[in-house]
Design a protein around this motif. Structure first.
Motif, PDB file in Angstrom:
ATOM      1  N   ARG A 149      84.098 105.330   6.906  1.00  0.00           N
ATOM      2  CA  ARG A 149      84.368 106.335   5.866  1.00  0.00           C
ATOM      3  C   ARG A 149      84.861 107.640   6.483  1.00  0.00           C
ATOM      4  O   ARG A 149      85.824 108.246   6.011  1.00  0.00           O
ATOM      5  CB  ARG A 149      83.114 106.594   5.039  1.00  0.00           C
ATOM      6  N   ASP A 161      88.603  96.907   7.937  1.00  0.00           N
ATOM      7  CA  ASP A 161      87.792  98.061   7.543  1.00  0.00           C
ATOM      8  C   ASP A 161      88.667  99.219   7.089  1.00  0.00           C
ATOM      9  O   ASP A 161      88.301  99.962   6.179  1.00  0.00           O
ATOM     10  CB  ASP A 161      86.904  98.503   8.703  1.00  0.00           C
ATOM     11  N   HIS A 183      78.039 101.461  10.507  1.00  0.00           N
ATOM     12  CA  HIS A 183      79.402 100.926  10.430  1.00  0.00           C
ATOM     13  C   HIS A 183      80.161 101.594   9.290  1.00  0.00           C
ATOM     14  O   HIS A 183      81.292 102.073   9.460  1.00  0.00           O
ATOM     15  CB  HIS A 183      79.330  99.413  10.221  1.00  0.00           C
ATOM     16  N   GLN A 184      79.551 101.646   8.106  1.00  0.00           N
ATOM     17  CA  GLN A 184      80.216 102.206   6.940  1.00  0.00           C
ATOM     18  C   GLN A 184      80.451 103.705   7.094  1.00  0.00           C
ATOM     19  O   GLN A 184      81.476 104.218   6.658  1.00  0.00           O
ATOM     20  CB  GLN A 184      79.404 101.928   5.680  1.00  0.00           C
TER      21      GLN A 184
END
Length: 192
Positions: free
Chosen positions: A59, A95, A54-55
């Motif tokens: 990013r 996010d 997810h990160q």
């Protein structure tokens, strides 16, 4: 400093349930307990830290947007996650947020400053696809993107009246330009 007592369940929050305002929420020190916090209608919502996948997706998408903003000399900024103050008792942490550079606060962004909000789905994708979509639509945020972390499909929505209508869906394997204020050309397959 509050301390959880032995009689409290493991992982219990060290404060009593109560109504919180956005200002209280934004200035409270929750410490570093490996969780994300949001405020919804005065109630604190705690979620697990996002997965590495997810990160990574978030990013890489932020990096691509940032390069596009820089190359296009657009007076916008991108960050994620960022505190998005929807109203006096609701603060979500999308996010990714694309917003005006001249924000009113360094703690959060508000609806009149937002251009695009984006969520990378997590284990509870219904929160991104239903709850957050509905709440973001109420603030009249014009653009909302949902990136499915499993399929890497980017669904693009635009506000129409009081609801979002899907205007594009980008799939991995083909580069395309996302509609909206940031002319980002991307193959979603490059996000992983």
């Amino acid at each position: 400093m509050s301390v959880a007592h032995e009689s409290e369940p493991h992982g219990a929050l060290p404060w009593a349930p109560r109504y919180w305002t956005a200002d209280e929420f934004m200035t409270h020190d929750f410490g570093d307990i490996g969780r994300r916090f949001e405020l919804e209608d005065g109630c604190i919502v705690m979620t697990p830290a996002p997965s590495i996948r997810h990160q990574r997706i978030a990013r890489r998408l932020i990096n691509a947007i940032e390069a596009c903003l820089r190359d296009g000399d657009l007076d916008l900024d991108v960050e994620g996650p960022v505190n998005y103050r929807l109203n006096a008792d609701t603060v979500f942490a999308p996010d990714i947020a694309v917003f005006r550079r001249d924000t009113d606060s360094d703690l959060y962004v508000e609806p009149h400053e937002i251009e695009i909000l984006a969520e990378v789905t997590s284990t509870n994708s219904n929160r991104d696809r239903l709850t957050k979509m509905n709440r973001y639509a109420r603030t009249k945020c014009e653009w909302y993107w949902i990136v499915d972390q499993n399929t890497l499909v980017i669904d693009v929505y635009r506000i129409e009246g009081d609801i979002y209508r899907q205007v594009a869906s980008l799939t991995p394997g083909t580069a395309a330009t996302l509609p909206g204020p940031v002319p980002l050309t991307i193959d979603p397959g490059t996000l992983i």
